[in-house]
Design a protein around this motif. Structure first.
Motif, mmCIF file in Angstrom:
data_model
loop_
_atom_site.group_PDB
_atom_site.id
_atom_site.type_symbol
_atom_site.label_atom_id
_atom_site.label_comp_id
_atom_site.label_asym_id
_atom_site.label_seq_id
_atom_site.Cartn_x
_atom_site.Cartn_y
_atom_site.Cartn_z
ATOM 1 N N TRP A 401 -20.477 41.507 72.527
ATOM 2 C CA TRP A 401 -20.435 42.738 73.338
ATOM 3 C C TRP A 401 -20.288 43.957 72.429
ATOM 4 N N PHE A 402 -19.431 43.856 71.432
ATOM 5 C CA PHE A 402 -19.235 44.998 70.540
ATOM 6 C C PHE A 402 -20.486 45.259 69.696
ATOM 7 N N VAL A 403 -21.163 44.208 69.259
ATOM 8 C CA VAL A 403 -22.412 44.389 68.518
ATOM 9 C C VAL A 403 -23.431 45.122 69.385
ATOM 10 N N GLU A 404 -23.513 44.741 70.674
ATOM 11 C CA GLU A 404 -24.436 45.402 71.596
ATOM 12 C C GLU A 404 -24.100 46.881 71.783
ATOM 13 N N HIS A 405 -22.865 47.249 71.468
ATOM 14 C CA HIS A 405 -22.438 48.637 71.632
ATOM 15 C C HIS A 405 -22.287 49.357 70.294
ATOM 16 N N GLY A 406 -23.036 48.905 69.296
ATOM 17 C CA GLY A 406 -23.141 49.656 68.057
ATOM 18 C C GLY A 406 -22.210 49.260 66.937
ATOM 19 N N PHE A 407 -21.394 48.242 67.116
ATOM 20 C CA PHE A 407 -20.509 47.768 66.046
ATOM 21 C C PHE A 407 -21.276 46.798 65.143
ATOM 22 N N ARG A 408 -20.860 46.739 63.887
ATOM 23 C CA ARG A 408 -21.490 45.837 62.942
ATOM 24 C C ARG A 408 -20.425 44.983 62.255
ATOM 25 N N PRO A 409 -20.738 43.717 61.966
ATOM 26 C CA PRO A 409 -19.755 42.855 61.293
ATOM 27 C C PRO A 409 -19.327 43.444 59.949
ATOM 28 N N ALA A 410 -18.072 43.251 59.627
ATOM 29 C CA ALA A 410 -17.525 43.740 58.353
ATOM 30 C C ALA A 410 -16.493 42.729 57.855
ATOM 31 N N ASP A 411 -16.024 42.955 56.626
ATOM 32 C CA ASP A 411 -15.016 42.045 56.073
ATOM 33 C C ASP A 411 -13.663 42.742 56.043
#
Length: 437
Positions: A401-411
């Motif tokens: 859901w967060f990816v669909e709203h513009g978030f990207r995976p990070a470390d």
């Protein structure tokens, strides 16, 4: 779970509304079509129930189809302009007769108390009279409307006195002048002015339509007057929809807390709208009853109730009452009719120009809409006002859901140092970041 008596659960859930409505003043318009189509008996039973529960009732009744039938039988063809007929002497004779007949029928049905009837044991006094003062429409665009009129004022002290004595007040679509004349009025206008004059808690308009719809055919559950105005402009002048929207918008702008547009075709509409949280029709209110706002200390109980099921499932880290009280200024909530149904928090890390989006939660009964996106947008606006450059979130269940709203995976190295030090490696939460530029 024993479901032999499903109405018992409904009755339990309705108790907050029973308490909230007791002693309140409701103005209810029943359009004439409802009586003409045989819905009068059921509506009267519902009115009697509301009266029994302590609601102060003013009932306005329409008579248009009954008058039209009487005119047809008398072979009278009325002149019409802008949705109103020119009420000459012949038409007024029909209007007055039909109004009297309809009032007497309603009073008779409200008096019904035989042992095998729903009104058994209900002591209900229905009172009508010269409670609405009127003035003529006069000559407009070259047309003399004769005895077609508009409301001048409602005799508030007289109506209040009747309500104080426990009476149900009946208002026909007629008005009286200081010169002793009787005028034909629009029933929706009578209901609107009665609700405004009495500062009613609710104005309820029972018509053909179940509510108002957008261009895609979706029911609009709640509108402000400004949001309803375009629908009024699209409606045919003089139509029931136009009259109801105009009355609802005027009432909302002049002190009536809530106006409800319902269909008399739906046997459950009146009670369903009043005794369930979501209702069944369209509500027009000056202030939205579902709103996104900053959280307050008084919301703590609602937040705990909202978050507890998600904490129990491991979707959220448990938060104590003390922690919520300490961080309450970080939270936004969605409140619906006094209930907290959604929340999100923004924890600020000023030195890194980052903010943590935390505790995003929606009540299980209100998922599937856009409330999560609404909370996210509210958090983003707040973060920008605070001068933050990005948001991050830690999640175990909702990364997509967060990816669909513009978030990207990070470390973990992307986190501010303070948050990096408190990261719970046992939970293995995914880290996502969204730039705010």
């Amino acid at each position: 779970m024993d479901t032999r008596f499903p109405f018992v659960d409904w009755f339990r859930n309705s108790s907050p509304y029973i308490n909230a409505h007791r002693g309140r003043t409701f103005v209810i318009l029943i359009e004439g079509e409802a009586m003409a189509r045989g819905r009068g008996e059921q509506l009267i039973q519902d009115l009697a129930l509301l009266h029994t529960l302590g609601v102060r009732l003013v009932v306005v009744f329409g008579i248009r189809p009954q008058v039209e039938q009487a005119l047809a039988e008398a072979k009278i063809v009325p002149q019409r302009h802008n949705g109103r007929w020119v009420a000459d002497e012949a038409i007024m004779t029909c209007v007055e007769r039909v109004a009297a007949e309809q009032r007497l029928w309603l009073e008779a049905r409200l008096s019904l108390g035989l042992p095998n009837t729903p009104l058994h044991g209900v002591e209900l006094t229905a009172v009508s009279g010269n409670l609405v003062m009127a003035k003529p429409l006069g000559v407009r665009e070259g047309v003399d409307y004769d005895h077609s009129g508009e409301v001048r004022r409602v005799r508030v002290s007289a109506v209040q006195g009747l309500l104080d004595r426990g009476s149900l007040v009946l208002l026909p679509p007629l008005g009286f002048s200081s010169t002793g004349e009787v005028f034909d009025l629009d029933a929706a206008e009578v209901a609107q002015h009665a609700a405004m004059a009495l500062a009613a808690d609710k104005l309820i308009l029972l018509g053909e339509a179940a509510g108002l719809y957008d261009e895609n055919g979706a029911m609009q559950r709640q509108l402000t007057p400004d949001e309803a105005e375009p629908l009024l402009n699209q409606a045919e002048p003089g139509s029931e929809q136009a009259r109801h929207i105009a009355a609802a918008c005027a009432a909302a702008r002049n002190g009536v807390a809530r106006t409800h547009l319902l269909s008399w075709h739906d046997h459950d509409a009146l009670l369903g709208e009043l005794f369930t949280r979501d209702g069944v029709g369209t509500m027009i209110t000056r202030h939205r009853y579902e709103q996104l706002r900053p959280a307050e200390l008084g919301d703590i109980g609602g937040l705990l109730e909202l978050l507890e099921p998600l904490e129990r499932r491991g979707m959220l880290v448990p938060r104590s009452r003390e922690r919520l009280e300490h961080e309450i200024d970080d939270y936004l909530v969605i409140e619906r009719d006094g209930m907290v149904i959604g929340c999100a928090a923004l924890h600020r890390f000023a030195e890194a120009e980052m903010g943590e989006l935390a505790c995003l939660a929606i009540h299980v009964d209100y998922r599937g809409g856009a409330r999560g996106s609404l909370l996210l947008s509210g958090i983003e606006r707040r973060a920008r006002r605070l001068g933050l450059a990005s948001l991050f979130v830690l999640t175990t269940h909702t990364a997509h859901w967060f990816v669909e709203h513009g978030f990207r995976p990070a470390d973990i190295e992307s986190l501010p140092p303070l948050r990096r030090d408190t990261y719970n490696h046992a939970r293995k939460s995914k880290i996502l970041v969204k730039p705010l530029a």
